[in-house]
Motif scaffolding. Structure first.
Motif, PDB file in Angstrom:
ATOM      1  N   GLY A   1      -4.766  -7.396   2.288  1.00 58.90           N
ATOM      2  CA  GLY A   1      -4.820  -8.312   3.420  1.00 58.90           C
ATOM      3  C   GLY A   1      -4.504  -9.749   3.099  1.00 58.90           C
ATOM      4  N   TYR A   2      -3.595 -10.005   2.124  1.00 55.74           N
ATOM      5  CA  TYR A   2      -3.229 -11.378   1.824  1.00 55.74           C
ATOM      6  C   TYR A   2      -2.003 -11.784   2.620  1.00 55.74           C
ATOM      7  CZ  TYR A   2      -6.386 -11.411  -2.192  1.00 55.74           C
ATOM      8  OH  TYR A   2      -7.491 -11.385  -2.997  1.00 55.74           O
ATOM      9  N   ASN A   3      -1.686 -13.105   2.597  1.00 56.92           N
ATOM     10  CA  ASN A   3      -0.497 -13.599   3.270  1.00 56.92           C
ATOM     11  C   ASN A   3       0.738 -12.905   2.725  1.00 56.92           C
ATOM     12  OD1 ASN A   3      -1.806 -15.296   4.935  1.00 56.92           O
ATOM     13  ND2 ASN A   3      -1.281 -17.182   3.851  1.00 56.92           N
ATOM     14  N   GLY A   4       1.612 -12.473   3.622  1.00 55.75           N
ATOM     15  CA  GLY A   4       2.835 -11.804   3.234  1.00 55.75           C
ATOM     16  C   GLY A   4       2.688 -10.312   3.092  1.00 55.75           C
ATOM     17  N   CYS A   5       1.466  -9.789   3.112  1.00 54.51           N
ATOM     18  CA  CYS A   5       1.237  -8.356   2.943  1.00 54.51           C
ATOM     19  C   CYS A   5       1.141  -7.659   4.294  1.00 54.51           C
ATOM     20  CB  CYS A   5      -0.046  -8.106   2.145  1.00 54.51           C
ATOM     21  SG  CYS A   5       0.012  -8.701   0.452  1.00 54.51           S
ATOM     22  N   ARG A   6       1.712  -6.455   4.346  1.00 53.95           N
ATOM     23  CA  ARG A   6       1.594  -5.613   5.524  1.00 53.95           C
ATOM     24  C   ARG A   6       0.780  -4.378   5.151  1.00 53.95           C
ATOM     25  NH1 ARG A   6       5.977  -8.028   4.756  1.00 53.95           N
ATOM     26  NH2 ARG A   6       7.188  -9.022   6.385  1.00 53.95           N
ATOM     27  N   PRO A   7       0.358  -3.618   6.146  1.00 51.48           N
ATOM     28  CA  PRO A   7      -0.273  -2.340   5.811  1.00 51.48           C
ATOM     29  C   PRO A   7       0.718  -1.462   5.052  1.00 51.48           C
ATOM     30  CG  PRO A   7      -0.691  -2.911   8.103  1.00 51.48           C
ATOM     31  CD  PRO A   7       0.310  -3.912   7.600  1.00 51.48           C
ATOM     32  N   LEU A   8       0.226  -0.746   4.059  1.00 46.03           N
ATOM     33  CA  LEU A   8       1.098   0.088   3.246  1.00 46.03           C
ATOM     34  C   LEU A   8       1.742   1.167   4.106  1.00 46.03           C
ATOM     35  CD1 LEU A   8       1.978   0.367   0.290  1.00 46.03           C
ATOM     36  CD2 LEU A   8       0.157   2.032  -0.020  1.00 46.03           C
ATOM     37  N   ASN A   9       3.048   1.321   3.954  1.00 42.54           N
ATOM     38  CA  ASN A   9       3.807   2.301   4.719  1.00 42.54           C
ATOM     39  C   ASN A   9       3.135   3.666   4.680  1.00 42.54           C
ATOM     40  OD1 ASN A   9       6.039   4.561   4.486  1.00 42.54           O
ATOM     41  ND2 ASN A   9       6.886   2.938   5.768  1.00 42.54           N
ATOM     42  N   GLU A  10       3.003   4.303   5.866  1.00 43.78           N
ATOM     43  CA  GLU A  10       2.269   5.572   5.956  1.00 43.78           C
ATOM     44  C   GLU A  10       2.898   6.659   5.078  1.00 43.78           C
ATOM     45  OE1 GLU A  10       3.262   3.787   8.442  1.00 43.78           O
ATOM     46  OE2 GLU A  10       1.621   3.399   9.844  1.00 43.78           O
ATOM     47  N   ALA A  11       4.231   6.733   5.078  1.00 39.57           N
ATOM     48  CA  ALA A  11       4.902   7.757   4.265  1.00 39.57           C
ATOM     49  C   ALA A  11       4.662   7.518   2.781  1.00 39.57           C
ATOM     50  CB  ALA A  11       6.401   7.762   4.572  1.00 39.57           C
ATOM     51  N   LEU A  12       4.659   6.246   2.383  1.00 41.83           N
ATOM     52  CA  LEU A  12       4.416   5.921   0.984  1.00 41.83           C
ATOM     53  C   LEU A  12       2.970   6.236   0.607  1.00 41.83           C
ATOM     54  CD1 LEU A  12       5.957   4.655  -1.416  1.00 41.83           C
ATOM     55  CD2 LEU A  12       5.000   2.459  -0.751  1.00 41.83           C
ATOM     56  N   ARG A  13       2.039   5.883   1.486  1.00 38.54           N
ATOM     57  CA  ARG A  13       0.627   6.165   1.214  1.00 38.54           C
ATOM     58  C   ARG A  13       0.366   7.667   1.142  1.00 38.54           C
ATOM     59  NH1 ARG A  13      -4.213   3.310   1.607  1.00 38.54           N
ATOM     60  NH2 ARG A  13      -3.172   1.439   2.348  1.00 38.54           N
ATOM     61  N   ASP A  14       1.083   8.447   1.938  1.00 40.49           N
ATOM     62  CA  ASP A  14       0.867   9.890   1.957  1.00 40.49           C
ATOM     63  C   ASP A  14       1.276  10.547   0.645  1.00 40.49           C
ATOM     64  OD1 ASP A  14       0.182  12.337   3.463  1.00 40.49           O
ATOM     65  OD2 ASP A  14       2.317  12.794   3.235  1.00 40.49           O
ATOM     66  N   ARG A  15       2.166   9.905  -0.107  1.00 39.14           N
ATOM     67  CA  ARG A  15       2.619  10.468  -1.382  1.00 39.14           C
ATOM     68  C   ARG A  15       1.664  10.163  -2.534  1.00 39.14           C
ATOM     69  NH1 ARG A  15       6.757  10.209   1.905  1.00 39.14           N
ATOM     70  NH2 ARG A  15       8.609  11.502   1.585  1.00 39.14           N
ATOM     71  N   VAL A  16       0.643   9.361  -2.250  1.00 36.13           N
ATOM     72  CA  VAL A  16      -0.347   9.025  -3.282  1.00 36.13           C
ATOM     73  C   VAL A  16      -1.316  10.184  -3.452  1.00 36.13           C
ATOM     74  CG1 VAL A  16      -2.260   7.489  -3.824  1.00 36.13           C
ATOM     75  CG2 VAL A  16      -0.147   6.553  -2.857  1.00 36.13           C
ATOM     76  N   GLN A  17      -1.572  10.575  -4.713  1.00 42.41           N
ATOM     77  CA  GLN A  17      -2.501  11.681  -4.981  1.00 42.41           C
ATOM     78  C   GLN A  17      -3.877  11.212  -5.447  1.00 42.41           C
ATOM     79  OE1 GLN A  17       0.506  12.122  -7.263  1.00 42.41           O
ATOM     80  NE2 GLN A  17       1.679  13.620  -6.114  1.00 42.41           N
TER      81      GLN A  17
END
Length: 684
Positions: free
Chosen positions: A186-202
């Motif tokens: 949640g810092y300046n310049g940051c967006r929520p992590l892309n859903e597709a990218l987050r889904d690939r996290v194990q």
């Protein structure tokens, strides 16, 4: 001690790869997260589809994300490399680039002339190298990337059995490749992590400041400080400052780095409180108001006294007195050391500065411009403020425009013959005081939401291409013969304009005066205005009532209107009050028409109401409900997003009118301002 988590013991690394495997320093202390991740990855390494190859570390700055990623390189025996993402990152930063290679000076053609042939070579990115060679890759801050297409290219690299289509070949994923994604929260310049990218996290880890005991242990290892009371007091101060900064929406953070350098500075002889400012507080913020908040938090919890006690016990308080001269001189004189019971640094005014001041200020009364005319005489520049008469004329013309506009908007509807007047309320001095009192309690929440929301105002997809580049993402064969080698084009950075317009409609019927509803509506109006103004979101805030008199069957109150921002007065929001009946359908129709004229893509209309529509002579019951449903249905088809904030007893009826998907039940009126601002942020 033998490493028990080596993933591929039989693998032979090259000399280059051996040099890239991180070596733990003697000061490294194994964390619980490190042990947990290492054990999880090692246990699942040979389990096929259950293999863990993508890890997410999300937390504040200074929480140890990069240190943990490096520690995993040492534990797994894999070479470590990293890529730091940035806002204007494009596909060439993921896949690599084809770049022109100029001929060497010694190259000559058959006639002995200098050769002009140009060759093009493909240069793989750091990501591709780690992907093919089986390294541990740390991907830092992918949440700052503005172009969604770049994230999609990154997604393919994280598939367990994936491949990457390169310009010259297809890169296959090495079985030992591990990606560790590290991102701030949640810092300046940051967006929520892309859903597709987050889904690939194990496997994911939420990285926070460690417990005070762990901070002390790491501080001892890093700095060699053996003073347990000092380590404990400093750790408690860091935790308190970090919590205070978050609670008051101060952008900075107090983390482990600040803790280590503060302890080390004091060990090297710096004064405790002075080092606190330079190593911790000024890293969090340099804003005087925010510094005051942090100082008050330290004083309230008794931390300043505790720090002073630690400083005195350690023998680091020198008790010097610095004389401050008021004549503008930068010289400082030091007297003899003060007694032990005096503060570490005391400030006093020099005796020879009494009654003196900088005389330069007296010379500013008739400041002249440095601009000169043709004859050498100075040209004076004077501000030309709008006269009260001109301002009053502008207000009158705008009010007339709003009345004509509103009457045009209801033509052809059942409200066409209803007598309508649009008012522009004026603010009084009492309104100014009331607004400031309400805003002071809401600003911490608003600032925090602004901090998290501001990055979302940027469009995520760039559509324009910058042409004639010496490198880029698209090759233009038709320009191959160009002597300047500008045969590529590259995406330009996305635009950064808000794509949302917000309208807040407030029911000003008589029933709103009961049970604190009017106060809640004012607080909501202040919160919405301050949030939207901070984010640059165009805003309309209108109130309405009906049947004030036989000649004024419908009354609209224009408090904030983005058509003419210079004439808006936020303090007029405190003029919101309960009047008589309410003709909701007419108000929603007018505001819906105004929103349709806005160029923004997303148009949100929020209605705060406590009951059903009712107005003279027969606007009530099924007739009024049918009119409201028709308005909501018609303007929803045209792209208006409706949301009803129900704060009265007729919540079920309002839910039926707007539909459950457009309905917000506010049981606790104290939650109304924050809930509305959070809803607006979700539409960005």
């Amino acid at each position: 001690m033998e490493n028990r988590w080596i993933l591929s013991p039989a693998r032979q690394l090259t000399e280059e790869e051996i040099s890239l495997v991180w070596q733990k320093p003697a000061t490294h202390i194994e964390s619980e997260a490190e042990r947990r991740i290492s054990a999880e990855v090692y246990r699942n390494w040979t389990r096929g589809e259950m293999k863990i190859t993508t890890i997410l570390l999300e937390g504040d700055a200074g929480s140890g994300k990069t240190q943990l990623a490096k520690a995993l390189s040492a534990n797994f025996g894999l070479p470590y490399t990293k890529v730091t993402c940035f806002a204007d990152m494009d596909k060439s930063d993921i896949l690599g680039s084809i770049l022109p290679v100029l001929p060497e000076d010694g190259n000559k053609d058959e006639d002995g002339n200098k050769a002009e042939a140009v060759t093009y070579n493909y240069y793989p990115s750091e990501i591709v190298q780690a992907y093919e060679k089986g390294w541990l890759l740390e991907i830092q801050e992918p949440t700052v990337i503005r172009d969604a297409a770049v994230l999609m290219a990154l997604n393919s690299a994280l598939e367990p059995e994936g491949s990457i289509n390169l310009p010259t070949r297809i890169a296959r994923r090495h079985p030992d490749f591990i990606a560790v994604i590290t991102t701030n929260r949640g810092y300046n310049g940051c967006r929520p992590l892309n859903e597709a990218l987050r889904d690939r996290v194990q496997h994911s880890e939420k990285m926070d400041l460690p417990a005070v005991e762990v901070m002390m242990e790491r501080g001892l290892a890093k700095t060699g400080c053996t003073d347990q009371e000092l380590l404990l007091t400093f750790a408690q101060a860091i935790v308190l400052l970090d919590q205070t900064a978050k609670a008051n929406a101060i952008k900075g953070v107090a983390g482990m780095r600040s803790y280590f350098f503060w302890v080390d500075a004091v060990l090297q002889g710096s004064e405790t409180v002075e080092a606190l400012y330079h190593k911790v507080i000024y890293k969090i913020t340099t804003d005087p108001d925010e510094i005051l908040i942090l100082e008050q938090a330290l004083a309230k919890q008794g931390m300043l006294a505790a720090l002073e006690k630690v400083s005195q016990q350690s023998g680091r308080a020198q008790g010097e007195i610095m004389e401050i001269h008021a004549e503008g001189t930068m010289d400082a004189q030091f007297s003899a050391p003060a007694p032990d019971d005096m503060p570490a640094v005391a400030l006093r005014k020099s005796a020879d500065s009494e009654g003196h001041a900088n005389d330069d200020g007296e010379n500013t009364s008739s400041t002249q411009s440095s601009d000169q005319g043709e004859d050498g005489t100075p040209i004076y520049h004077e501000l030309q403020p709008t006269s009260p008469e001109e301002l009053e004329r502008q207000k009158r013309d705008f009010r007339k425009h709003l009345n004509q506009q509103a009457r045009e908007m209801v033509k052809g509807s059942c409200h066409e013959k209803v007598n309508l007047i649009v008012h522009r309320p004026e603010a009084t001095l009492a309104h100014h005081h009331e607004y400031e009192q309400i805003a002071s309690g809401l600003l911490p929440v608003i600032r925090e939401l602004v901090r998290k929301t501001a990055p979302l105002l940027e469009h995520e997809v760039a559509t324009e291409l910058g042409k004639s580049r010496v490198y880029g993402t698209k090759f233009h064969a038709e320009k191959l013969a160009s002597p300047d080698f500008r045969c590529f084009s590259q995406k330009c950075p996305p635009n950064e304009e808000p794509s949302l317009a917000v309208t807040l409609r407030i029911d000003e019927s008589a029933s709103m005066s009961a049970f604190g509803r009017l106060t809640a509506a004012k607080q909501a109006a202040v919160a919405v205005y301050e949030f939207c103004a901070s984010c640059g979101i165009p805003t309309l805030i209108y109130g309405d009532t009906a049947d004030r008199s036989p000649l004024e069957r419908m009354s609209l109150y224009s408090y904030i209107d983005y058509e003419n921002p210079s004439l808006n007065d936020k303090y007029s929001l405190m003029a919101i009050q309960g009047h008589s009946n309410n003709r909701d359908g007419m108000a929603l129709r007018i505001l819906g028409e105004k929103l349709l004229q806005a160029p923004q893509k997303t148009k949100l209309l929020i209605s705060i109401s406590d009951g059903q529509p009712k107005a003279l002579p027969d606007y009530t019951g099924e007739v009024a409900l049918a009119d409201m449903k028709e308005v909501i249905r018609d303007y929803s088809r045209q792209g208006i997003l409706f949301l009803a904030a129900a704060i009265g007893q007729d919540k079920e009826t309002l839910c039926d009118i707007y539909g459950p998907e457009r309905y917000l039940d506010i049981t606790d009126l104290r939650q109304l301002p924050a809930r509305l601002v959070q809803v607006i942020a979700k539409y960005l």
